[in-house]
Design an enzyme around this catalytic site. Structure first.
Site, PDB file in Angstrom:
ATOM      1  N   HIS A 109      -5.049 -20.467  12.365  1.00  0.00           N
ATOM      2  CA  HIS A 109      -6.592 -21.089  11.966  1.00  0.00           C
ATOM      3  C   HIS A 109      -7.355 -19.772  11.274  1.00  0.00           C
ATOM      4  O   HIS A 109      -8.104 -19.932  10.280  1.00  0.00           O
ATOM      5  CB  HIS A 109      -7.335 -21.121  13.207  1.00  0.00           C
ATOM      6  CG  HIS A 109      -8.787 -21.374  13.071  1.00  0.00           C
ATOM      7  ND1 HIS A 109      -9.474 -22.480  12.521  1.00  0.00           N
ATOM      8  CD2 HIS A 109      -9.837 -20.650  13.420  1.00  0.00           C
ATOM      9  CE1 HIS A 109     -10.738 -22.376  12.508  1.00  0.00           C
ATOM     10  NE2 HIS A 109     -10.945 -21.117  12.838  1.00  0.00           N
ATOM     11  N   CYS A 161     -13.267 -27.297   9.943  1.00  0.00           N
ATOM     12  CA  CYS A 161     -12.032 -26.642   9.455  1.00  0.00           C
ATOM     13  C   CYS A 161     -10.808 -27.876   9.406  1.00  0.00           C
ATOM     14  O   CYS A 161     -10.776 -28.701  10.307  1.00  0.00           O
ATOM     15  CB  CYS A 161     -11.376 -25.529  10.457  1.00  0.00           C
ATOM     16  SG  CYS A 161     -10.022 -24.614   9.619  1.00  0.00           S
ATOM     17  N   CYS A 184      -7.537 -26.778   9.147  1.00  0.00           N
ATOM     18  CA  CYS A 184      -6.133 -26.185   9.431  1.00  0.00           C
ATOM     19  C   CYS A 184      -5.386 -27.194  10.399  1.00  0.00           C
ATOM     20  O   CYS A 184      -5.732 -27.897  10.942  1.00  0.00           O
ATOM     21  CB  CYS A 184      -6.180 -24.791   9.751  1.00  0.00           C
ATOM     22  SG  CYS A 184      -6.726 -24.795  11.636  1.00  0.00           S
ATOM     23  N   ASP A 243      -8.011  -7.368   1.761  1.00  0.00           N
ATOM     24  CA  ASP A 243      -6.954  -7.622   2.717  1.00  0.00           C
ATOM     25  C   ASP A 243      -7.403  -7.036   4.113  1.00  0.00           C
ATOM     26  O   ASP A 243      -8.405  -6.068   4.191  1.00  0.00           O
ATOM     27  CB  ASP A 243      -5.598  -6.848   2.346  1.00  0.00           C
ATOM     28  CG  ASP A 243      -5.679  -5.328   2.712  1.00  0.00           C
ATOM     29  OD1 ASP A 243      -5.154  -4.859   3.760  1.00  0.00           O
ATOM     30  OD2 ASP A 243      -6.482  -4.738   1.934  1.00  0.00           O
ATOM     31  N   CYS A 255      -6.652 -26.958  14.047  1.00  0.00           N
ATOM     32  CA  CYS A 255      -7.961 -27.813  14.085  1.00  0.00           C
ATOM     33  C   CYS A 255      -7.734 -29.459  14.120  1.00  0.00           C
ATOM     34  O   CYS A 255      -8.357 -30.171  14.638  1.00  0.00           O
ATOM     35  CB  CYS A 255      -8.814 -27.452  13.305  1.00  0.00           C
ATOM     36  SG  CYS A 255      -9.622 -25.794  13.847  1.00  0.00           S
ATOM     37  N   ASP A 299       0.868  -1.074  -0.013  1.00  0.00           N
ATOM     38  CA  ASP A 299      -0.083  -0.006   0.055  1.00  0.00           C
ATOM     39  C   ASP A 299       0.861   1.164  -0.078  1.00  0.00           C
ATOM     40  O   ASP A 299       1.965   1.232   0.316  1.00  0.00           O
ATOM     41  CB  ASP A 299      -0.826  -0.069   1.109  1.00  0.00           C
ATOM     42  CG  ASP A 299      -0.233   0.069   2.501  1.00  0.00           C
ATOM     43  OD1 ASP A 299       1.011   0.238   2.534  1.00  0.00           O
ATOM     44  OD2 ASP A 299      -0.807  -0.383   3.584  1.00  0.00           O
TER      45      ASP A 299
END
Length: 372
Positions: free
Chosen positions: A333, A302, A304, A264, A307, A91
């Protein structure tokens, strides 16, 4: 470098696209983790790849102050400096500069501001913002803009919007790096006529992509959606659209349904460090006493790393013990959750099932309580 829409939902206008950059193809819609100081907090690059992150952000303001764009350039650019070989977006630093209202002086030339690190005075102009980003070597750079606070008067917003247009023209003229895309930023607060005026002026400059700034700064979700609806049919179909600083799951779904391609936000990493996670059934505060003997995953749906391997009770224990791993697991996560959510939206757009995907997600996410 190019962008093409490969599929579009005929009901909502949601798009699946491909953005070609010098460091690879970004499949949109996409959520981009924020790496403010050349690192996504609590995450190593290989972990970001494991969750499927295609592109990450760097912050021009912070990297300009520390370690400085010259040092990053000597290191071989931001990609080599932080060991990330996929695309990077930087940015312009405009939001950070303008959030320091008590530390800056604004003029048409640029902004004189005091560093939050040591109080030293600096001048940031559109030309300098572009030059810094060229030295950083990001794949996508942003024009320097004026982001107004909410609420803002119509008159002040108009003044800032017109200044954003003038600065965008100077950025366009100053930008010369051929392997870097420069996006214009549409400003205008919650005033539809100003948003349209800004968008039209930027489109005349023919930027490779268009960002929508100045939202998620305090206005209601409905006001945000109204502005997105206003711009939906105006911004070029064959150019990427980037909604800056938006990362709440419901906002992502609504933004995608309004033709936004890129998002974002610091929300998933900030929430993760504070012990709040997103789940398919809403938000969950991992520190709650009710989880002390809960041996289920953060989110049973989930996949991930957190998890698959740890329970709510264990992660709550880590927080109570002050262990860094708690923040890492919750950050992991949250990022996985948002990246996967947007990937699922892309698949649904291509398969022609996006309206059902969106309705099902919002009904469960907003209708139930993960704490319950």
């Amino acid at each position: 470098m190019s962008f093409k829409v490969v599929a579009q939902c005929p009901v909502t206008g949601a798009r699946a696209g491909e953005l070609v950059t010098s460091h690879g193809v970004v499949r949109t819609p996409v959520f981009m983790p924020v790496g403010t100081q050349a690192t996504v907090k609590a995450m190593a690059p290989f972990e970001l790849k494991a969750i499927g992150a295609q592109i990450i952000l760097g912050n021009t303001y912070h990297l300009f102050l520390r370690p400085g764009e010259d040092l990053v350039e000597k290191a071989g650019g931001l990609h080599r400096f932080m060991n990330w070989d996929r695309p990077i977006l930087t940015d312009s630093g405009g939001f950070q500069v303008f959030s320091l209202a008590e530390l800056r002086t604004l003029s048409d030339d640029g902004v004189v501001f005091r560093s939050h690190l040591d109080g030293k005075r600096h001048l940031m102009t559109p030309e300098r913002a572009v030059a810094i980003q060229e030295k950083l070597g990001s794949d996508i750079a942003m024009c320097f803009d004026e982001c107004v606070k909410y609420p803002s008067s119509y008159e002040y917003s108009m003044e800032a919007m017109k200044r954003t247009i003038r600065w965008a023209r100077r950025c366009r003229e100053a930008h010369g790096r051929q392997d870097q895309l420069l996006f214009g930023i549409v400003q205008g607060s919650v005033f539809e006529d100003q948003r349209l005026m800004c968008a039209e002026a930027l489109m005349e400059m023919d930027f490779p992509g268009y960002s929508i700034g100045g939202l998620s700064v305090g206005e209601s979700h409905q006001e945000m959606y109204r502005i997105l609806d206003c711009l939906k049919g105006v911004l070029p179909q064959q150019k990427p659209r980037y909604l800056m600083g938006v990362g709440h799951p419901s906002n992502l779904m609504e933004g995608i349904s309004r033709g936004v391609d890129m998002f974002d936000c610091v929300l998933p990493t900030r929430n993760g460090r504070n012990g709040t996670v997103f789940t398919s059934r809403g938000k969950l505060n991992v520190k709650n006493l009710s989880l002390a003997e809960d041996f289920t995953p953060l989110d049973p749906e989930c996949s991930c790393y957190a998890c698959r391997n740890f329970s709510r009770a264990y992660i709550r224990h880590l927080y109570k013990a002050g262990e860094i791993l708690a923040m890492r697991l919750c950050t992991w996560h949250n990022l996985h959750f948002l990246v996967s959510l947007v990937e699922g939206a892309r698949r649904a757009i291509i398969e022609g099932t996006f309206p059902e995907y969106k309705e099902r997600f919002l009904r469960v996410f907003e209708g139930d309580s993960a704490d319950g």
